[in-house]
Scaffold this motif. Structure first.
Motif, PDB file in Angstrom:
ATOM      1  N   SER A  42      84.565  -8.420   9.750  1.00  0.00           N
ATOM      2  CA  SER A  42      83.141  -8.043   9.109  1.00  0.00           C
ATOM      3  C   SER A  42      82.586  -9.126  10.114  1.00  0.00           C
ATOM      4  O   SER A  42      80.958  -9.054   9.954  1.00  0.00           O
ATOM      5  N   GLU A  43      82.987  -9.905  11.113  1.00  0.00           N
ATOM      6  CA  GLU A  43      81.997 -10.020  12.099  1.00  0.00           C
ATOM      7  C   GLU A  43      81.072  -9.855  13.130  1.00  0.00           C
ATOM      8  O   GLU A  43      79.886  -9.881  13.484  1.00  0.00           O
ATOM      9  N   HIS A  86      77.432  -5.335  17.255  1.00  0.00           N
ATOM     10  CA  HIS A  86      77.502  -5.742  16.100  1.00  0.00           C
ATOM     11  C   HIS A  86      77.272  -4.344  15.160  1.00  0.00           C
ATOM     12  O   HIS A  86      75.923  -3.779  15.818  1.00  0.00           O
ATOM     13  N   SER A  99      94.382 -11.378   7.012  1.00  0.00           N
ATOM     14  CA  SER A  99      92.698 -11.777   7.220  1.00  0.00           C
ATOM     15  C   SER A  99      92.417 -11.913   8.321  1.00  0.00           C
ATOM     16  O   SER A  99      90.699 -11.919   8.591  1.00  0.00           O
ATOM     17  N   VAL A 123      85.045   1.937  10.060  1.00  0.00           N
ATOM     18  CA  VAL A 123      85.233   1.651   8.743  1.00  0.00           C
ATOM     19  C   VAL A 123      86.790   2.383   8.525  1.00  0.00           C
ATOM     20  O   VAL A 123      87.857   1.633   7.434  1.00  0.00           O
ATOM     21  N   THR A 174      90.652  -8.624   8.845  1.00  0.00           N
ATOM     22  CA  THR A 174      88.989  -8.335   7.652  1.00  0.00           C
ATOM     23  C   THR A 174      88.216  -9.577   8.194  1.00  0.00           C
ATOM     24  O   THR A 174      86.670  -8.690   8.280  1.00  0.00           O
ATOM     25  N   SER A 175      88.351 -10.526   8.604  1.00  0.00           N
ATOM     26  CA  SER A 175      87.258 -11.645   9.196  1.00  0.00           C
ATOM     27  C   SER A 175      86.455 -10.986  10.982  1.00  0.00           C
ATOM     28  O   SER A 175      85.801 -11.303  10.603  1.00  0.00           O
ATOM     29  N   LEU A 222      89.634   0.133  10.194  1.00  0.00           N
ATOM     30  CA  LEU A 222      89.558  -0.893   9.607  1.00  0.00           C
ATOM     31  C   LEU A 222      90.331  -1.002   8.440  1.00  0.00           C
ATOM     32  O   LEU A 222      91.905  -1.598   8.177  1.00  0.00           O
ATOM     33  N   LEU A 230      82.781  -3.743   7.093  1.00  0.00           N
ATOM     34  CA  LEU A 230      83.649  -3.971   5.967  1.00  0.00           C
ATOM     35  C   LEU A 230      83.778  -2.951   5.240  1.00  0.00           C
ATOM     36  O   LEU A 230      83.230  -2.051   4.812  1.00  0.00           O
ATOM     37  N   LEU A 231      85.293  -3.772   4.254  1.00  0.00           N
ATOM     38  CA  LEU A 231      85.195  -2.393   2.974  1.00  0.00           C
ATOM     39  C   LEU A 231      84.371  -2.058   2.133  1.00  0.00           C
ATOM     40  O   LEU A 231      83.959  -2.886   1.390  1.00  0.00           O
TER      41      LEU A 231
END
Length: 273
Positions: A263-264, A171, A256, A231, A259-260, A234, A268-269
């Motif tokens: 995010s996990e 993370h 999606s 990032v 993105t998910s 992403l 994040l953007l």
């Protein structure tokens, strides 16, 4: 030279394994990614086996355009050419060198390692007939020796669990700038963050479609520069996903899903006012 393309098997098993594994990796490049060898132009692959003495590593040597595979010391590691994901991982470093040459330090270096792990696991799953659901998502589990305190070099499914003292994190909240003298600023430690994101995406899209997406994103040189951050990957993936969706290579859900997944793992953007 022990064995050239088209030669019969050699008396050295390591030579034959490396020959076969390099061949399968090239096959994956061609069939799944439409890439002609490491440089995209059909270059010969040189695999240097029995590299040095008791060498506990496998490396890509850019100055010589070859991968070098140590025999291990027989305690912590056995011959590193015995693991197809390790061989494919090193060949993928060559691909990265030719595509955008990600700087081997901090986040860009972690992305460099991450892309090699993506290719390593994808090729292994392809050869073993596995799916994202049936694979173990371990890197290098076939080359650990009797004194290695763990099961593999890395786990893409559960970063930080591969061995005793594994410093990989899963993370972005665990990311920090550490001295460059420590693993190039953590290129192996922090590659666990995008590795986990890839695992999550592959579980939804399938390993081969996810690998094609990552490979396509790697070519976005306007976004994936030499000093790229997580990032940026992403951003490039979302651009690549739109392209592949239009071409019918990915389902509409791919955006999606990516993105998910990111995010996990805490990526994040940026939100612009």
């Amino acid at each position: 030279m022990a064995r050239q393309e088209g030669d019969p098997p050699n008396s050295d098993q390591v030579v034959n394994l490396s020959y076969d594994f390099c061949g399968k990796t090239l096959e994956y490049f061609k069939l799944m990614l439409n890439r002609n060898s490491i440089d995209g132009n059909g270059m010969d692959v040189i695999s240097n086996v029995h590299f040095r003495k008791d060498y506990n590593n496998a490396v890509w040597l850019p100055s010589q355009n070859q991968l070098a595979l140590g025999d291990g010391d027989g305690k912590r590691f056995i011959n590193l050419g015995r693991s197809i994901d390790v061989v494919a991982h090193e060949m993928a470093h060559g691909v990265t060198e030719y595509v955008n040459h990600l700087d081997y330090t901090r986040q860009s270096g972690a992305l460099n390692e991450h892309f090699s792990d993506v290719i390593g696991t994808a090729v292994q799953q392809y050869v073993k007939g596995q799916t994202a659901q049936t694979a173990d998502w371990l890197i290098g589990d076939e080359i650990v020796g009797s004194e290695f305190r763990g099961k593999a070099l890395r786990s893409m499914k559960e970063p930080g669990t591969a061995y005793f003292g594994d410093r990989q994190v899963a993370h972005f909240s665990k990311y920090m700038d550490i001295p460059l003298s420590d693993d190039g600023g953590g290129v192996h430690y922090f590659s666990g963050i995008p590795n986990k994101a890839f695992f999550l995406a592959a579980m939804q899209l399938g390993t081969d479609p996810a690998t094609l997406l990552w490979y396509t994103a790697l070519h976005d040189r306007g976004t994936i520069r030499r000093d790229a951050k997580f990032v940026d990957l992403l951003k490039a993936l979302l651009i690549a996903a739109e392209k592949l969706i239009r071409q019918g290579e990915l389902p509409q859900s791919a955006i999606s899903v990516v993105t998910s997944a990111f995010s996990e793992v805490g990526i994040l953007l940026p939100v612009h006012a």
